[in-house]
Design a protein around this motif. Structure first.
Motif, PDB file in Angstrom:
ATOM      1  N   ARG A 152      18.119   9.499 -12.925  1.00 36.28           N
ATOM      2  CA  ARG A 152      18.728   8.254 -12.454  1.00 36.28           C
ATOM      3  C   ARG A 152      19.462   8.477 -11.126  1.00 36.28           C
ATOM      4  NH1 ARG A 152      17.588   8.324 -17.620  1.00 36.28           N
ATOM      5  NH2 ARG A 152      17.556   6.458 -18.944  1.00 36.28           N
ATOM      6  N   ILE A 153      20.096   9.638 -10.971  1.00 38.67           N
ATOM      7  CA  ILE A 153      20.775   9.932  -9.696  1.00 38.67           C
ATOM      8  C   ILE A 153      19.708  10.016  -8.580  1.00 38.67           C
ATOM      9  CG2 ILE A 153      22.144  11.639  -8.398  1.00 38.67           C
ATOM     10  CD1 ILE A 153      23.457  12.467 -11.077  1.00 38.67           C
ATOM     11  N   ALA A 154      18.597  10.649  -8.907  1.00 42.87           N
ATOM     12  CA  ALA A 154      17.540  10.807  -7.897  1.00 42.87           C
ATOM     13  C   ALA A 154      16.977   9.449  -7.489  1.00 42.87           C
ATOM     14  CB  ALA A 154      16.437  11.697  -8.454  1.00 42.87           C
ATOM     15  N   ASP A 155      16.848   8.542  -8.449  1.00 44.72           N
ATOM     16  CA  ASP A 155      16.241   7.240  -8.150  1.00 44.72           C
ATOM     17  C   ASP A 155      17.224   6.293  -7.460  1.00 44.72           C
ATOM     18  OD1 ASP A 155      13.637   5.776  -8.671  1.00 44.72           O
ATOM     19  OD2 ASP A 155      15.076   4.296  -9.409  1.00 44.72           O
ATOM     20  N   ALA A 156      18.454   6.268  -7.931  1.00 48.07           N
ATOM     21  CA  ALA A 156      19.426   5.302  -7.386  1.00 48.07           C
ATOM     22  C   ALA A 156      20.087   5.804  -6.099  1.00 48.07           C
ATOM     23  CB  ALA A 156      20.501   4.997  -8.434  1.00 48.07           C
ATOM     24  N   LYS A 157      20.094   7.087  -5.885  1.00 45.19           N
ATOM     25  CA  LYS A 157      20.719   7.703  -4.696  1.00 45.19           C
ATOM     26  C   LYS A 157      22.144   7.176  -4.457  1.00 45.19           C
ATOM     27  CE  LYS A 157      16.184   8.052  -2.552  1.00 45.19           C
ATOM     28  NZ  LYS A 157      15.583   7.055  -3.462  1.00 45.19           N
ATOM     29  N   PRO A 158      23.040   7.422  -5.401  1.00 45.73           N
ATOM     30  CA  PRO A 158      24.398   6.874  -5.274  1.00 45.73           C
ATOM     31  C   PRO A 158      25.217   7.594  -4.204  1.00 45.73           C
ATOM     32  CG  PRO A 158      24.280   8.372  -7.140  1.00 45.73           C
ATOM     33  CD  PRO A 158      22.881   8.243  -6.625  1.00 45.73           C
ATOM     34  N   ARG A 159      26.081   6.828  -3.535  1.00 45.35           N
ATOM     35  CA  ARG A 159      27.029   7.474  -2.614  1.00 45.35           C
ATOM     36  C   ARG A 159      28.146   8.143  -3.417  1.00 45.35           C
ATOM     37  NH1 ARG A 159      27.824   7.070   2.787  1.00 45.35           N
ATOM     38  NH2 ARG A 159      26.603   5.176   2.979  1.00 45.35           N
ATOM     39  N   ALA A 160      28.489   7.539  -4.535  1.00 48.40           N
ATOM     40  CA  ALA A 160      29.565   8.107  -5.362  1.00 48.40           C
ATOM     41  C   ALA A 160      29.187   8.019  -6.837  1.00 48.40           C
ATOM     42  CB  ALA A 160      30.863   7.350  -5.113  1.00 48.40           C
ATOM     43  N   ILE A 161      29.839   8.875  -7.635  1.00 49.17           N
ATOM     44  CA  ILE A 161      29.667   8.832  -9.092  1.00 49.17           C
ATOM     45  C   ILE A 161      31.055   8.747  -9.724  1.00 49.17           C
ATOM     46  CG2 ILE A 161      28.891  10.139 -11.137  1.00 49.17           C
ATOM     47  CD1 ILE A 161      26.605  11.237  -9.547  1.00 49.17           C
ATOM     48  N   VAL A 162      31.171   7.899 -10.734  1.00 49.63           N
ATOM     49  CA  VAL A 162      32.431   7.812 -11.481  1.00 49.63           C
ATOM     50  C   VAL A 162      32.153   8.337 -12.888  1.00 49.63           C
ATOM     51  CG1 VAL A 162      34.269   6.302 -12.299  1.00 49.63           C
ATOM     52  CG2 VAL A 162      33.096   5.777 -10.149  1.00 49.63           C
ATOM     53  N   SER A 163      32.971   9.278 -13.330  1.00 52.28           N
ATOM     54  CA  SER A 163      32.742   9.844 -14.656  1.00 52.28           C
ATOM     55  C   SER A 163      34.087  10.221 -15.293  1.00 52.28           C
ATOM     56  CB  SER A 163      31.811  11.054 -14.546  1.00 52.28           C
ATOM     57  OG  SER A 163      31.418  11.497 -15.817  1.00 52.28           O
ATOM     58  N   ALA A 164      34.004  10.871 -16.432  1.00 51.65           N
ATOM     59  CA  ALA A 164      35.217  11.271 -17.152  1.00 51.65           C
ATOM     60  C   ALA A 164      35.023  12.698 -17.634  1.00 51.65           C
ATOM     61  CB  ALA A 164      35.457  10.339 -18.327  1.00 51.65           C
ATOM     62  N   SER A 165      36.129  13.332 -17.959  1.00 48.32           N
ATOM     63  CA  SER A 165      36.004  14.721 -18.404  1.00 48.32           C
ATOM     64  C   SER A 165      35.286  14.809 -19.747  1.00 48.32           C
ATOM     65  CB  SER A 165      37.381  15.375 -18.494  1.00 48.32           C
ATOM     66  OG  SER A 165      38.203  14.659 -19.395  1.00 48.32           O
ATOM     67  N   CYS A 166      35.456  13.788 -20.595  1.00 51.81           N
ATOM     68  CA  CYS A 166      34.815  13.876 -21.915  1.00 51.81           C
ATOM     69  C   CYS A 166      34.679  12.523 -22.582  1.00 51.81           C
ATOM     70  CB  CYS A 166      35.629  14.802 -22.828  1.00 51.81           C
ATOM     71  SG  CYS A 166      37.220  14.131 -23.298  1.00 51.81           S
ATOM     72  N   GLY A 167      33.781  12.495 -23.556  1.00 50.72           N
ATOM     73  CA  GLY A 167      33.667  11.369 -24.469  1.00 50.72           C
ATOM     74  C   GLY A 167      34.083  11.859 -25.846  1.00 50.72           C
ATOM     75  N   LEU A 168      34.393  10.915 -26.724  1.00 46.43           N
ATOM     76  CA  LEU A 168      34.850  11.307 -28.062  1.00 46.43           C
ATOM     77  C   LEU A 168      33.907  10.749 -29.113  1.00 46.43           C
ATOM     78  CD1 LEU A 168      38.642  10.491 -27.515  1.00 46.43           C
ATOM     79  CD2 LEU A 168      37.490  12.689 -27.184  1.00 46.43           C
ATOM     80  N   GLU A 169      33.244  11.631 -29.809  1.00 41.17           N
ATOM     81  CA  GLU A 169      32.371  11.252 -30.918  1.00 41.17           C
ATOM     82  C   GLU A 169      33.033  11.776 -32.187  1.00 41.17           C
ATOM     83  OE1 GLU A 169      28.905   9.741 -31.016  1.00 41.17           O
ATOM     84  OE2 GLU A 169      30.103   8.901 -29.416  1.00 41.17           O
TER      85      GLU A 169
END
Ligand code: COA
Ligand code: AMP
Length: 625
Positions: A152-169
């Motif tokens: 998805r990064i390769a296809d969308a070619k984002p200038r920025a990414i927003v993420s988090a250190s972790c998810g909780l399952e």
């Protein structure tokens, strides 16, 4: 004539006038030149020439109209034990600053921003901050592995990414950052900046020069104003499973989307400004985009964002607790969630602990709701249960029941009737409209209504060939089903290799690509077998290369691990079996539908086209093991 018939008839008589009226619910910076321009895009575009800002319509205008102190978003996380309420004013304050933080890292109108986020308020805030800037967000579901994120990064070619250190399952903390780092390594395109939300449950290390602390960047930023965009400009790209391993980037525009979603909140769910609505889904899916974030906020409702599961957080009463605590009027979830609750609390005993008098209806989608589950949910809740059918591509329901027009009688198994905007029919394989009651390819006569994806990201030809080419003048949904004499629609299942696992849409084709890449595998087939909880689960059959004589269990475990590593835990792939050969037609096509029926325990006649009937018997033996 029912009021549904009247509304549908009004739309049929004047589709453009009908949508122009709905568009009055949106604040436009510049009115449109044409309600629908058939000369644009793959089949035409809605509200061409119009200018607006979707974030303004979701948030700013409610504050300006005096609703600033009303709750906009309630984040309820049994995973952390927190409940946080954001008023429209508070939400606006955060969105303005996060938009400023993205802008100061070079994000401008038209740039893509990928979001790889757990169910935290910052996910919705970042989506709306992108909308504010006219930047195009692309949310990737947290249950996908690094390789899927990389595609998805390769296809969308984002200038920025927003993420988090972790998810909780439940029972485990999912470290997102290593997955993000691996995905960026794998992708030929690299983002210039990442904003990372550090969660206390598992903080991560930052890559100097690229990664920035989300909250610190937000605190330091200048508030950013709304950027006017064209109605036809993209608001977001959401990747979904296609028939090949390459996911499809469904594009959503700004104008048609805002109009259709604003309209749907009242027409389908019967809610208006001030009402509390809960879509128990994930922001990584279309349901999360449309009904956790955009539609309820466009309408001025209060939306619930829930970081938890229907069961186990802490028990099968979790949904009833949230409904009672936050005075939810309408719940929207997937049938699999109801099945999970039903398994653990079949008599609905936990309901007695909560006051559900404020709940008005339960809407289901994501997969066909099996009639016993619909009947059970209605019996324990004593509220209307509505199954409605839609897809990532359409962004809102194709068929439904309509609280604004009076609900149809409860017909378990039916997806309701076409929403105004959709001229829906079952077609035969040559594209002829079938008479009522006949099963065929459910298809929508063009144009699709506002809100539906007008194209695929940088791939209009792919859009045409995937959806429009088979039946000229029609959009092929990929679902088979029946429109009966009363106009009720019965969706029977996909006509392609897409399966629905716990309401999550997955491609068996992409799983086959992964299995085929294993060094010992000569050939393989993945089918969606019936599952009492998840609706379907993938089942892989592999033929080993000659000369391979390692234990089958060892190879099967490697295959399970490979799918988890390449696609992600969300694939729920746990069953791989070795067969001597795969049953095929004389032209060499694997008989997947026949294999699936055998796996589901059905008695099947040997297909006349089969090359070697003994292969079917061999597979039958392995499946019954
Ligand atoms: N981030 C990381 N991992 C995730 C994830 C996320 N956002 N979401 C799911 N996963 C993981 C799960 O932890 C699980 O991992 P495991 O194999 O280690 O147990 C795996 O992906 C499969 O998850 P899921 O299919 O959700 O199964 P489950 O057994 O955890 O829960 C249900 C079953 C029915 C309770 C759950 O699927 C559910 O609530 N479904 C509702 C469906 C839904 O909201 N659909 C959206 C469309 S409307
Ligand atoms: P997604 O794009 O993930 O929303 O998945 C869309 C697919 O899920 C549809 O094409 C259907 O196959 C299936 N689906 C979603 N909702 C329903 C429903 N209410 N009834 C039957 N199938 C559904």
């Amino acid at each position: 004539m029912t009021s549904y018939d009247r509304a549908y008839g009004e739309w049929q008589a004047d589709p453009q006038g009908w949508w122009a009226k709905a568009a009055e619910g949106i604040d436009w910076i510049r009115p449109w030149d044409s309600v629908f321009d058939p000369s644009l895009g793959a089949y035409g575009q809605w509200f061409a020439g119009g200018m607006l800002n979707t974030c303004y319509n979701c948030v700013d205008r409610h504050v300006a109209a005096g609703r600033g102190e009303q709750a906009a978003l309630i984040w309820d996380s049994p995973m952390t034990g927190e409940v946080v309420t954001y008023t429209y004013s508070a939400l606006l304050g955060r969105i303005e600053k996060v938009a400023g933080a993205l802008a100061s890292r070079g994000v401008v109108k038209g740039d893509r921003v990928i979001l790889y986020m757990p169910m935290v308020p910052e996910a919705a805030i970042a989506m709306l901050a992108c909308a504010r800037l006219g930047a195009v967000h692309s949310v990737v579901f947290g249950g996908f592995a690094a390789a899927e994120l990389a595609t998805r990064i390769a296809d969308a070619k984002p200038r920025a990414i927003v993420s988090a250190s972790c998810g909780l399952e439940p029972g485990r903390v999912v470290a997102y950052k290593p997955l993000l780092d691996a995905a960026i390594d794998l992708s030929p395109h690299k983002p210039e900046a990442c904003l990372i939300l550090q969660r206390p449950q598992s903080p991560c290390t930052m890559t100097a020069g690229r990664d920035h602390d989300f909250l610190a960047a937000e605190a330091a930023a200048e508030p950013h104003a709304c950027v006017p965009v064209a109605a036809t400009d993209p608001l977001y790209v959401l990747y979904t499973s296609g028939t090949t391993g390459r996911p499809k980037g469904v594009v959503r525009d700004n104008g048609g989307h805002a109009v259709a979603l604003w309209q749907s909140m009242k027409m389908l769910y019967g809610l208006d400004a001030g009402d509390v609505y809960w879509a128990a889904s994930d922001v990584g899916w279309v349901v999360g985009h449309s009904y956790i974030v955009y539609a309820p906020l466009l309408r001025g409702c209060t939306s619930i964002m829930y970081e938890g599961k229907p069961v186990g957080t802490p028990d099968a009463g979790a949904f009833w607790r949230v409904i009672a605590q936050h005075k939810v009027k309408v719940l929207f979830t997937a049938p699999t969630a109801m099945r999970a609750i039903k398994q653990q609390d079949p008599e609905g005993k936990l309901l007695a602990q909560y006051d559900l008098s404020g709940l008005e209806a339960l809407f289901l989608a994501g997969e066909r709701c099996d009639p016993p589950t619909a009947v059970w949910a209605q019996a324990i809740l004593q509220k209307p249960v509505v199954d409605h059918w839609w897809q990532t591509e359409t962004g809102w329901a194709i068929t439904s029941g309509f609280r604004e027009y009076g609900l149809f009688p409860f017909l378990p198994g039916s997806g309701g009737r076409p929403c105004p905007g959709y001229d829906l029919h079952a077609l035969d394989d040559d594209g002829h409209v079938l008479p009522p009651g006949s099963s065929g390819n459910l298809s929508v006569r063009l144009p699709l209504p506002p809100g539906c994806g007008p194209t695929l990201w940088e791939n209009t030809e792919g859009y045409r060939s995937s959806y429009l080419a088979d039946f000229p003048g029609w959009y092929r949904t990929g679902d088979a089903g029946v429109v009966d004499e009363n106009g009720d629609v019965w969706v029977m299942g996909r006509t392609d290799d897409i399966i629905n696992v716990a309401g999550h849409r997955l491609s068996t084709g992409s799983m086959e690509e992964v299995l085929a890449s294993h060094r010992d595998v000569a050939e393989c087939a993945v089918i969606g077998a019936k599952d009492a909880l998840k609706g379907q689960t993938p089942l892989g059959l592999v033929v080993l290369k000659s000369g391979v004589n390692r234990p089958e269990a060892e190879i099967a475990a490697e295959l399970v691990a490979l799918i988890r590593e390449r696609i992600g835990p969300v694939a729920a792939f746990r069953d791989a079996r070795v067969v001597p050969r795969l049953p095929k037609t004389r032209s060499g096509k694997i008989l997947r539908a026949t294999i699936r029926r055998i796996a589901d325990g059905e008695t099947v006649a040997t297909p006349p086209t089969i090359e070697d009937p003994a292969a079917l018997d061999e597979v039958g033996l392995v499946l019954r093991r």
